[in-house]
Design a protein around this motif. Sequence first.
Motif, PDB file in Angstrom:
ATOM      1  N   GLU A  60       8.823   2.142  -4.076  1.00  0.00           N
ATOM      2  CA  GLU A  60       7.913   3.288  -4.162  1.00  0.00           C
ATOM      3  C   GLU A  60       7.933   4.084  -2.855  1.00  0.00           C
ATOM      4  OE1 GLU A  60       6.524   4.191  -6.928  1.00  0.00           O
ATOM      5  OE2 GLU A  60       5.416   5.882  -6.061  1.00  0.00           O
ATOM      6  N   VAL A  61       7.968   3.366  -1.730  1.00  0.00           N
ATOM      7  CA  VAL A  61       8.020   4.054  -0.434  1.00  0.00           C
ATOM      8  C   VAL A  61       9.300   4.890  -0.354  1.00  0.00           C
ATOM      9  CG1 VAL A  61       8.290   3.720   2.063  1.00  0.00           C
ATOM     10  CG2 VAL A  61       6.574   2.415   0.836  1.00  0.00           C
ATOM     11  N   CYS A  62      10.432   4.286  -0.743  1.00  0.00           N
ATOM     12  CA  CYS A  62      11.706   5.018  -0.702  1.00  0.00           C
ATOM     13  C   CYS A  62      11.638   6.271  -1.563  1.00  0.00           C
ATOM     14  CB  CYS A  62      12.854   4.133  -1.193  1.00  0.00           C
ATOM     15  SG  CYS A  62      13.204   2.794  -0.077  1.00  0.00           S
ATOM     16  N   SER A  86       5.169   5.355   4.566  1.00  0.00           N
ATOM     17  CA  SER A  86       5.108   3.945   4.172  1.00  0.00           C
ATOM     18  C   SER A  86       3.661   3.468   4.122  1.00  0.00           C
ATOM     19  CB  SER A  86       5.879   3.079   5.168  1.00  0.00           C
ATOM     20  OG  SER A  86       7.184   3.551   5.302  1.00  0.00           O
ATOM     21  N   ILE A  87       2.896   3.795   5.163  1.00  0.00           N
ATOM     22  CA  ILE A  87       1.501   3.348   5.210  1.00  0.00           C
ATOM     23  C   ILE A  87       0.695   3.999   4.088  1.00  0.00           C
ATOM     24  CG2 ILE A  87      -0.630   3.470   6.591  1.00  0.00           C
ATOM     25  CD1 ILE A  87       1.235   3.014   9.065  1.00  0.00           C
ATOM     26  N   ASN A  88       0.891   5.295   3.920  1.00  0.00           N
ATOM     27  CA  ASN A  88       0.132   5.995   2.863  1.00  0.00           C
ATOM     28  C   ASN A  88       0.437   5.433   1.478  1.00  0.00           C
ATOM     29  OD1 ASN A  88      -1.272   7.688   4.505  1.00  0.00           O
ATOM     30  ND2 ASN A  88       0.207   9.346   4.400  1.00  0.00           N
ATOM     31  N   VAL A  89       1.717   5.186   1.216  1.00  0.00           N
ATOM     32  CA  VAL A  89       2.097   4.649  -0.100  1.00  0.00           C
ATOM     33  C   VAL A  89       1.487   3.265  -0.296  1.00  0.00           C
ATOM     34  CG1 VAL A  89       4.038   3.833  -1.496  1.00  0.00           C
ATOM     35  CG2 VAL A  89       4.203   6.012  -0.330  1.00  0.00           C
ATOM     36  N   CYS A  90       1.601   2.428   0.736  1.00  0.00           N
ATOM     37  CA  CYS A  90       1.054   1.067   0.616  1.00  0.00           C
ATOM     38  C   CYS A  90      -0.453   1.107   0.389  1.00  0.00           C
ATOM     39  CB  CYS A  90       1.367   0.259   1.867  1.00  0.00           C
ATOM     40  SG  CYS A  90       3.094  -0.216   1.955  1.00  0.00           S
ATOM     41  N   LEU A  91      -1.133   2.005   1.116  1.00  0.00           N
ATOM     42  CA  LEU A  91      -2.595   2.105   0.944  1.00  0.00           C
ATOM     43  C   LEU A  91      -2.944   2.571  -0.469  1.00  0.00           C
ATOM     44  CD1 LEU A  91      -3.731   3.645   4.359  1.00  0.00           C
ATOM     45  CD2 LEU A  91      -3.991   1.307   3.598  1.00  0.00           C
ATOM     46  N   THR A  92      -2.152   3.526  -0.975  1.00  0.00           N
ATOM     47  CA  THR A  92      -2.412   4.033  -2.330  1.00  0.00           C
ATOM     48  C   THR A  92      -2.181   2.936  -3.365  1.00  0.00           C
ATOM     49  OG1 THR A  92      -1.569   6.137  -1.564  1.00  0.00           O
ATOM     50  CG2 THR A  92      -1.863   5.924  -3.923  1.00  0.00           C
ATOM     51  N   HIS A 135      -4.931 -10.612   6.444  1.00  0.00           N
ATOM     52  CA  HIS A 135      -6.344 -10.934   6.455  1.00  0.00           C
ATOM     53  C   HIS A 135      -7.194  -9.722   6.843  1.00  0.00           C
ATOM     54  CE1 HIS A 135      -7.608 -14.935   5.728  1.00  0.00           C
ATOM     55  NE2 HIS A 135      -8.578 -14.901   6.612  1.00  0.00           N
ATOM     56  N   LEU A 136      -6.535  -8.758   7.508  1.00  0.00           N
ATOM     57  CA  LEU A 136      -7.277  -7.605   8.051  1.00  0.00           C
ATOM     58  C   LEU A 136      -7.522  -6.551   6.975  1.00  0.00           C
ATOM     59  CD1 LEU A 136      -5.069  -7.156  11.255  1.00  0.00           C
ATOM     60  CD2 LEU A 136      -7.319  -8.269  11.173  1.00  0.00           C
ATOM     61  N   SER A 137      -8.369  -5.593   7.323  1.00  0.00           N
ATOM     62  CA  SER A 137      -8.589  -4.472   6.398  1.00  0.00           C
ATOM     63  C   SER A 137      -7.321  -3.619   6.376  1.00  0.00           C
ATOM     64  CB  SER A 137      -9.769  -3.633   6.853  1.00  0.00           C
ATOM     65  OG  SER A 137      -9.391  -2.878   7.980  1.00  0.00           O
ATOM     66  N   GLU A 138      -7.192  -2.766   5.378  1.00  0.00           N
ATOM     67  CA  GLU A 138      -5.963  -1.982   5.196  1.00  0.00           C
ATOM     68  C   GLU A 138      -5.602  -1.144   6.425  1.00  0.00           C
ATOM     69  OE1 GLU A 138      -8.307  -2.316   2.981  1.00  0.00           O
ATOM     70  OE2 GLU A 138      -7.556  -2.281   0.918  1.00  0.00           O
ATOM     71  N   VAL A 139      -6.608  -0.445   6.954  1.00  0.00           N
ATOM     72  CA  VAL A 139      -6.335   0.446   8.093  1.00  0.00           C
ATOM     73  C   VAL A 139      -6.022  -0.374   9.343  1.00  0.00           C
ATOM     74  CG1 VAL A 139      -7.247   2.336   9.492  1.00  0.00           C
ATOM     75  CG2 VAL A 139      -7.804   2.208   7.073  1.00  0.00           C
ATOM     76  N   ASP A 140      -6.722  -1.476   9.537  1.00  0.00           N
ATOM     77  CA  ASP A 140      -6.452  -2.329  10.700  1.00  0.00           C
ATOM     78  C   ASP A 140      -5.025  -2.887  10.649  1.00  0.00           C
ATOM     79  OD1 ASP A 140      -8.877  -1.828  11.706  1.00  0.00           O
ATOM     80  OD2 ASP A 140      -9.776  -3.784  11.290  1.00  0.00           O
ATOM     81  N   ARG A 141      -4.565  -3.176   9.444  1.00  0.00           N
ATOM     82  CA  ARG A 141      -3.181  -3.669   9.296  1.00  0.00           C
ATOM     83  C   ARG A 141      -2.200  -2.611   9.803  1.00  0.00           C
ATOM     84  NH1 ARG A 141      -2.878  -6.217   3.216  1.00  0.00           N
ATOM     85  NH2 ARG A 141      -5.124  -6.310   3.088  1.00  0.00           N
ATOM     86  N   ALA A 142      -2.428  -1.371   9.360  1.00  0.00           N
ATOM     87  CA  ALA A 142      -1.532  -0.274   9.770  1.00  0.00           C
ATOM     88  C   ALA A 142      -1.566  -0.125  11.280  1.00  0.00           C
ATOM     89  CB  ALA A 142      -1.978   1.007   9.092  1.00  0.00           C
ATOM     90  N   LEU A 143      -2.776  -0.176  11.824  1.00  0.00           N
ATOM     91  CA  LEU A 143      -2.946   0.022  13.262  1.00  0.00           C
ATOM     92  C   LEU A 143      -2.217  -1.050  14.076  1.00  0.00           C
ATOM     93  CD1 LEU A 143      -6.343   1.252  14.510  1.00  0.00           C
ATOM     94  CD2 LEU A 143      -4.902  -0.056  15.999  1.00  0.00           C
ATOM     95  N   ILE A 144      -2.389  -2.288  13.680  1.00  0.00           N
ATOM     96  CA  ILE A 144      -1.770  -3.369  14.468  1.00  0.00           C
ATOM     97  C   ILE A 144      -0.251  -3.361  14.313  1.00  0.00           C
ATOM     98  CG2 ILE A 144      -1.905  -5.303  12.821  1.00  0.00           C
ATOM     99  CD1 ILE A 144      -2.827  -5.504  16.535  1.00  0.00           C
ATOM    100  N   LEU A 145       0.246  -2.972  13.129  1.00  0.00           N
ATOM    101  CA  LEU A 145       1.696  -2.910  12.930  1.00  0.00           C
ATOM    102  C   LEU A 145       2.310  -1.859  13.845  1.00  0.00           C
ATOM    103  CD1 LEU A 145       1.967  -3.093   9.026  1.00  0.00           C
ATOM    104  CD2 LEU A 145       2.650  -4.853  10.633  1.00  0.00           C
ATOM    105  N   LEU A 146       1.625  -0.725  13.933  1.00  0.00           N
ATOM    106  CA  LEU A 146       2.126   0.346  14.795  1.00  0.00           C
ATOM    107  C   LEU A 146       2.067  -0.081  16.260  1.00  0.00           C
ATOM    108  CD1 LEU A 146       0.400   3.275  12.917  1.00  0.00           C
ATOM    109  CD2 LEU A 146       2.841   3.093  13.263  1.00  0.00           C
ATOM    110  N   TYR A 147       0.979  -0.753  16.612  1.00  0.00           N
ATOM    111  CA  TYR A 147       0.826  -1.229  17.987  1.00  0.00           C
ATOM    112  C   TYR A 147       1.938  -2.222  18.331  1.00  0.00           C
ATOM    113  CZ  TYR A 147      -0.829  -4.296  21.713  1.00  0.00           C
ATOM    114  OH  TYR A 147      -0.898  -5.051  22.840  1.00  0.00           O
TER     115      TYR A 147
END
Lengths: 184, 213
Positions: A60-62, A86-92, A135-147
């Motif tokens: 779906e991301v592709c 990628s993040i937007n698609v996964c969140l959706t 285990h984290l919330s959706e947005v926190d997951r995105a944030l830590i991955l980027l970090y």
Amino acid sequence: MKTATNQENERCYEETNRTKTNKVSTDFYQLSILPFAGIIIKICRAYTNSQEDFEDYYQEVCLQIWRSRDNFCQQCEWSTWVYRISINVCLTLLKRKKKDGKTYFTSDALPDVMLIENNAFEDESLNLLYAAIRHLSEVDRALILLYLDEKSYQEIADVLNTNANNIGVRVNRIKERLKKILHG
Amino acid sequence: MDKSIEAIWKEGFLNEKSLVAPKINDLYNQKSIHLVDRMLRMFRINLIVILITAIVFPVIYYFLDALWQGLTASVLLLLTAWYNKRQIDRIKTLDQGSTSLDYLRSLDQWLRDILSKSEKIARFSYPLYLLIAISTIWSVWDKQGLTLKIHQKFPNLTVIGNIPLFLLIVAGIIVLLMFIFSAKIYKWEVRLMYGRVFGKLKETIAEMEKLKQ
């Protein structure tokens, strides 16, 4: 600071663009998505609990990257664009799935089933880290991955469409929570 | 586990290239589905707009005291909608072929056929719409006493059916011009409405043909 792989990816994308200028039609997937597959895999793994879901999310991301290729403006790097989509698609997709049940947990105990189903990487510590990230919330997951992918606070803010000011505080809080989950 | 999460991440992804991307078997099929869906959606929206206009026109024309013109325009629009609906339904009979590329090619051919037919229809329908518009304007002016004023000012004017001959000639020239340029106007209209999606179709076919090679 960019990783060597990211820099290599950027070079690859520039080459892709050069090729595109010369050839009218090129294989978009091979040239513009595959070199960035690492980003997509890292993100999709954090939002899925099974190989089946992971493959669906990846596809779906592709597809979304292809669909939105005309909207890409040179204001950001292609890799940032890939992160964002990628993040937007996964969140959706996760939002859709949420109707069926919870996708993250408020407690700090790792459910065994997640550990069993997610031996996606060779490195066992990485598998555990991923299980903790899930285990984290959706947005926190995105944030830590980027970090963890060494994106600057500004880049993280750009991808997540938020303010860069409180990113640092939030990252520290997430890291603390991850440590707590991992070390018990 | 004493390593920091940054260290775990770095070590885990030391060789990022070793990450295996899932096989994308269906990307181009998905792309085709997306494109065809989008095109069909646009056609349907267009059809709905025509139908709404066909309903609204007689009402507007009624208040302009030109109901017959409104009804004529409405019938013309309904005929257009009926023709468009038949064409959209023909999509289902398109050759699905063995691949999505075959399907997209037959879709492209279908579009060419439709555009060529619609262009021929537009040659006659556009001048007709214009004729209705001119007739409405004349009808409104006539009811405001314009004909009487013209008769009083130019008593020697040749009149056919209460309409001055020169006005008929002007209207005839305008309709003729519309007949000549209707194909161009139609093409411009299509480009404006569907240009982007038609371009995408061509682009996708080219991309898939390249991939096939």
